[in-house]
Design a protein around this motif. Structure first.
Motif, short mmCIF file in Angstrom:
data_model
loop_
_atom_site.label_atom_id
_atom_site.label_comp_id
_atom_site.label_asym_id
_atom_site.label_seq_id
_atom_site.Cartn_x
_atom_site.Cartn_y
_atom_site.Cartn_z
N ALA A 96 0.82 -1.21 0.00
CA ALA A 96 0.00 0.00 0.00
C ALA A 96 0.85 1.27 0.00
N ALA A 97 2.16 1.12 -0.02
CA ALA A 97 3.05 2.29 0.04
C ALA A 97 2.99 3.10 -1.24
N GLU A 98 3.24 4.40 -1.12
CA GLU A 98 3.47 5.23 -2.29
C GLU A 98 4.90 4.99 -2.78
N ASN A 99 5.18 5.42 -4.01
CA ASN A 99 6.47 5.10 -4.62
C ASN A 99 7.10 6.34 -5.24
N SER A 100 8.40 6.50 -4.98
CA SER A 100 9.16 7.61 -5.54
C SER A 100 10.48 7.06 -6.10
N PHE A 101 11.05 7.82 -7.05
CA PHE A 101 12.27 7.37 -7.71
C PHE A 101 13.17 8.58 -7.97
N VAL A 102 14.47 8.40 -7.73
CA VAL A 102 15.46 9.44 -7.97
C VAL A 102 16.67 8.80 -8.62
N SER A 103 17.24 9.46 -9.62
CA SER A 103 18.48 8.95 -10.22
C SER A 103 19.67 9.64 -9.58
N ALA A 104 20.72 8.86 -9.36
CA ALA A 104 21.98 9.40 -8.85
C ALA A 104 23.11 8.60 -9.45
N CYS A 105 24.14 9.28 -9.93
CA CYS A 105 25.24 8.56 -10.55
C CYS A 105 26.55 9.30 -10.29
N ARG A 106 27.65 8.56 -10.38
CA ARG A 106 28.97 9.15 -10.27
C ARG A 106 29.35 9.78 -11.61
N HIS A 107 29.74 11.04 -11.55
CA HIS A 107 30.19 11.74 -12.76
C HIS A 107 31.68 12.06 -12.60
N HIS A 108 32.48 11.61 -13.58
CA HIS A 108 33.93 11.82 -13.54
C HIS A 108 34.29 12.92 -14.55
N HIS A 149 19.09 12.40 -0.22
CA HIS A 149 18.41 12.89 0.98
C HIS A 149 18.21 14.40 0.91
N GLU A 150 19.24 15.13 0.49
CA GLU A 150 19.12 16.57 0.36
C GLU A 150 18.01 16.95 -0.62
N LYS A 151 17.90 16.19 -1.70
CA LYS A 151 16.84 16.45 -2.68
C LYS A 151 15.47 16.18 -2.07
N LEU A 152 15.35 15.11 -1.28
CA LEU A 152 14.05 14.74 -0.71
C LEU A 152 13.53 15.78 0.27
N VAL A 153 14.42 16.40 1.02
CA VAL A 153 13.97 17.32 2.07
C VAL A 153 14.01 18.78 1.64
N GLN A 154 14.28 19.04 0.37
CA GLN A 154 14.29 20.42 -0.12
C GLN A 154 12.93 21.08 0.05
N ASN A 155 11.87 20.32 -0.29
CA ASN A 155 10.52 20.91 -0.28
C ASN A 155 9.54 20.08 0.53
N ILE A 176 27.59 8.76 6.27
CA ILE A 176 26.15 8.91 6.50
C ILE A 176 25.91 9.45 7.92
N GLU A 177 26.60 8.87 8.90
CA GLU A 177 26.42 9.31 10.28
C GLU A 177 26.77 10.79 10.44
N LYS A 178 27.79 11.24 9.72
CA LYS A 178 28.26 12.61 9.84
C LYS A 178 27.34 13.60 9.15
N ASN A 179 26.68 13.19 8.08
CA ASN A 179 25.99 14.15 7.21
C ASN A 179 24.46 14.04 7.20
#
Length: 217
Positions: A96-108, A149-155, A176-179
């Motif tokens: 019954a959960a709602e669903n969200s998706f975010v892309s994240a990748c390493r850019h060199h 996480h920063e993207k999720l809590v922006q708004n 993760i613990e630090k940030n």
């Protein structure tokens, strides 16, 4: 931050963790995806013990049964693309959960080992006052999860956030613990030894996205 290690005791979870690492098994993409999904189901069960519940009465054919059901409004949020099989496992239990998706990748940018995290595509539910389950198979440096996480809590202001990863490196856990805020939960199926010079988890399993869906350019 509350950290939960869920493979410390022997269970079928360790059986599936062994199969996704095994080079003689993991190259079967369908089996790899299914094993990640199974791990997601086990993690969902363990995580469910920390959710909020409410008392309800259920009408059966023969009477009334008092029981409990999940009270938390859940949102599953996966980091694309590797997070999809894990997402399916959680969704099998939290249907019954709602669903969200975010892309994240390493850019060199300089074509060397140095990288930055790009967070681009996003399809987000309303996260305000919801319990968000952020899902990603691999916790290496931790930078992707912090960026998402920063993207999720922006708004939005979630009620609480649970981060679920299959394999983690100590360096990523420390980052993760630090940030991230102290009220986050981090769920880890297996904690590995370290990161190598290219910031991949050792012994790890390789690239989870490639194993699940094929090599990328």
């Amino acid at each position: 931050m509350k950290i939960h290690y869920i493979s410390e005791n022997n269970s079928v979870l360790n059986h599936f963790l062994g199969q996704i690492r095994n080079v003689n098994i993991q190259n079967d993409s369908m089996r790899f995806r299914r094993n990640i999904e199974r791990i997601g189901e086990i993690m969902a069960y363990e995580l469910s013990k920390n959710l909020s519940y409410k008392n309800v009465e259920i009408q059966t054919p023969l009477g009334i049964k008092k029981t409990t059901e999940i009270e938390s409004d859940l949102v599953l949020c996966s980091i694309l693309r590797a997070g999809l099989p894990l997402h399916n496992g959680f969704l099998n239990y939290f249907d019954a959960a709602e669903n969200s998706f975010v892309s994240a990748c390493r850019h060199h940018p300089n074509n060397d080992d140095a990288f930055e995290i790009l967070v681009e595509y996003q399809a987000l539910s309303n996260l305000n006052n919801k319990t968000v389950l952020l899902l990603d198979p691999m916790l290496a440096t931790g930078q992707s999860i912090v960026a998402v996480h920063e993207k999720l809590v922006q708004n939005a202001v979630p009620k609480e956030i649970h981060i679920a990863v299959v394999i983690a490196a100590p360096e990523g856990v420390a980052y993760i613990e630090k940030n991230l805020p102290e009220n986050c939960h981090l769920w880890i199926a297996a904690l590995d030894e370290k990161l190598n010079a290219k910031n991949y988890i050792v012994p790890g399993l390789g690239d989870a996205g490639d194993l699940a869906y094929g090599n990328k350019l």
